[in-house]
Enzyme design. Structure first.
Site, PDB file in Angstrom:
ATOM      1  N   LYS A 185       0.847  -1.197   0.000  1.00  0.00           N
ATOM      2  CA  LYS A 185       0.000   0.000   0.000  1.00  0.00           C
ATOM      3  C   LYS A 185       0.890   1.258   0.000  1.00  0.00           C
ATOM      4  CE  LYS A 185      -3.839  -2.411   2.277  1.00  0.00           C
ATOM      5  NZ  LYS A 185      -4.624  -2.557   3.542  1.00  0.00           N
TER       6      LYS A 185
ATOM      7  N   TYR B   7     -12.317  -2.664  -3.287  1.00  0.00           N
ATOM      8  CA  TYR B   7     -12.869  -2.720  -1.914  1.00  0.00           C
ATOM      9  C   TYR B   7     -14.395  -2.610  -1.909  1.00  0.00           C
ATOM     10  CZ  TYR B   7      -8.249  -2.517   0.342  1.00  0.00           C
ATOM     11  OH  TYR B   7      -6.974  -2.806   0.794  1.00  0.00           O
TER      12      TYR B   7
ATOM     13  N   GLU C 243      -8.885 -10.486  -8.099  1.00  0.00           N
ATOM     14  CA  GLU C 243      -8.066  -9.295  -7.893  1.00  0.00           C
ATOM     15  C   GLU C 243      -6.890  -9.232  -8.873  1.00  0.00           C
ATOM     16  OE1 GLU C 243      -7.228  -9.451  -3.689  1.00  0.00           O
ATOM     17  OE2 GLU C 243      -9.337  -9.120  -3.181  1.00  0.00           O
TER      18      GLU C 243
HETATM   19  P1  RTP Z   1      -6.678  -6.156   3.183  1.00  0.00           P
HETATM   20  O1  RTP Z   1      -7.958  -6.466   2.451  1.00  0.00           O
HETATM   21  O2  RTP Z   1      -6.144  -4.779   2.917  1.00  0.00           O
HETATM   22  O3  RTP Z   1      -5.650  -7.238   3.073  1.00  0.00           O
HETATM   23  O4  RTP Z   1      -7.055  -6.123   4.725  1.00  0.00           O
HETATM   24  P2  RTP Z   1      -7.842  -7.140   5.609  1.00  0.00           P
HETATM   25  O5  RTP Z   1      -8.485  -8.225   4.796  1.00  0.00           O
HETATM   26  O6  RTP Z   1      -6.897  -7.532   6.689  1.00  0.00           O
HETATM   27  O7  RTP Z   1      -8.956  -6.195   6.227  1.00  0.00           O
HETATM   28  P3  RTP Z   1     -10.404  -5.736   5.690  1.00  0.00           P
HETATM   29  O8  RTP Z   1     -11.351  -5.890   6.833  1.00  0.00           O
HETATM   30  O9  RTP Z   1     -10.737  -6.355   4.376  1.00  0.00           O
HETATM   31  O10 RTP Z   1     -10.167  -4.182   5.488  1.00  0.00           O
HETATM   32  C1  RTP Z   1      -9.495  -3.707   4.358  1.00  0.00           C
HETATM   33  C2  RTP Z   1      -8.598  -2.574   4.738  1.00  0.00           C
HETATM   34  O11 RTP Z   1      -9.384  -1.469   5.182  1.00  0.00           O
HETATM   35  C3  RTP Z   1      -8.662  -0.729   6.145  1.00  0.00           C
HETATM   36  N1  RTP Z   1      -9.446  -0.655   7.381  1.00  0.00           N
HETATM   37  N2  RTP Z   1      -9.568   0.446   8.069  1.00  0.00           N
HETATM   38  N3  RTP Z   1     -11.469   0.688  11.144  1.00  0.00           N
HETATM   39  C4  RTP Z   1     -10.706   1.127  10.164  1.00  0.00           C
HETATM   40  O12 RTP Z   1     -10.319   2.265  10.090  1.00  0.00           O
HETATM   41  C5  RTP Z   1     -10.341   0.156   9.128  1.00  0.00           C
HETATM   42  N4  RTP Z   1     -10.713  -1.114   9.086  1.00  0.00           N
HETATM   43  C6  RTP Z   1     -10.140  -1.631   7.969  1.00  0.00           C
HETATM   44  C7  RTP Z   1      -7.344  -1.450   6.379  1.00  0.00           C
HETATM   45  O13 RTP Z   1      -6.351  -0.850   5.532  1.00  0.00           O
HETATM   46  C8  RTP Z   1      -7.659  -2.852   5.914  1.00  0.00           C
HETATM   47  O14 RTP Z   1      -6.487  -3.541   5.543  1.00  0.00           O
END
Ligand code: RTP
Length: 155
Positions: free
Chosen positions: A16, A56, A133
């Site tokens: 990122k 997303y 993706e």
């Molecule tokens: P990624 O898709 O980026 O690998 O991350 P992940 O599966 O671990 O997490 P996901 O729940 O899919 O969330 C995607 C990305 O959104 C951002 N995020 N911000 N509460 C917040 O501010 C929040 N929650 C999630 C993070 O960059 C996360 O990786």
């Protein structure tokens, strides 16, 4: 070799904008290389807003969605396709929990990040999303299939 009969998968990994800005690209690539996965796609890329929103789209209803999109388009990302047995789940383990404060030491986020909103790397969460993706972020011809002579030792 038993494991060679297991499923070879592909996953989309992305450094990122914070990872690029902080000079962590080489470190992150290195962790997947050392584990024994095969790099099949790699580019530095300024992501347009519509692509970030498509990537997303499942998070569209979340309160953090606008901030997430701002973050992803804030600077270049490094797009990667990786291939290997069990690579989807394994890459998620190498990356660590979404919240870097919960991520175990030894994981990318556990070692290199502090905030959920600046968690340096993305990894697909299922083989289906890996394919989706990679197709979304790479154009035809940008993903390169090649034979690793190390593969029989690694599988
Ligand atoms: P990624 O898709 O980026 O690998 O991350 P992940 O599966 O671990 O997490 P996901 O729940 O899919 O969330 C995607 C990305 O959104 C951002 N995020 N911000 N509460 C917040 O501010 C929040 N929650 C999630 C993070 O960059 C996360 O990786």
């Amino acid at each position: 070799l038993v494991a060679s009969l297991e499923q070879v998968e592909e996953t989309y990994i992305m450094v990122k904008p914070d990872g690029v800005q902080r000079g962590l690209v080489g470190e992150i690539i290195s962790r997947f290389e050392k584990k024994g996965f095969k790099l099949t796609g790699l580019k530095l890329f300024q992501c347009p807003r519509d692509l970030a929103e498509e990537h997303y789209k499942d998070l569209k209803a979340k309160s953090f969605f606008p901030k997430l999109i701002e973050y992803i388009v804030s600077g270049p990302v490094v797009c990667m396709a990786w291939e290997g047995v069990g690579v989807v789940a394994s890459a998620r383990k190498l990356i660590g929990s979404t919240d870097p404060l919960q991520a175990e030491p030894g994981t990318i986020r556990g070692d290199l990040a502090v905030q959920t909103g600046r968690n340096v790397v993305h990894g697909s969460d299922s083989p289906e999303n890996g394919k989706r993706e990679i197709a979304l972020w790479f154009k035809e011809g940008e993903v390169c299939q090649w034979t690793s002579v190390q593969a029989p030792w690694l599988r």
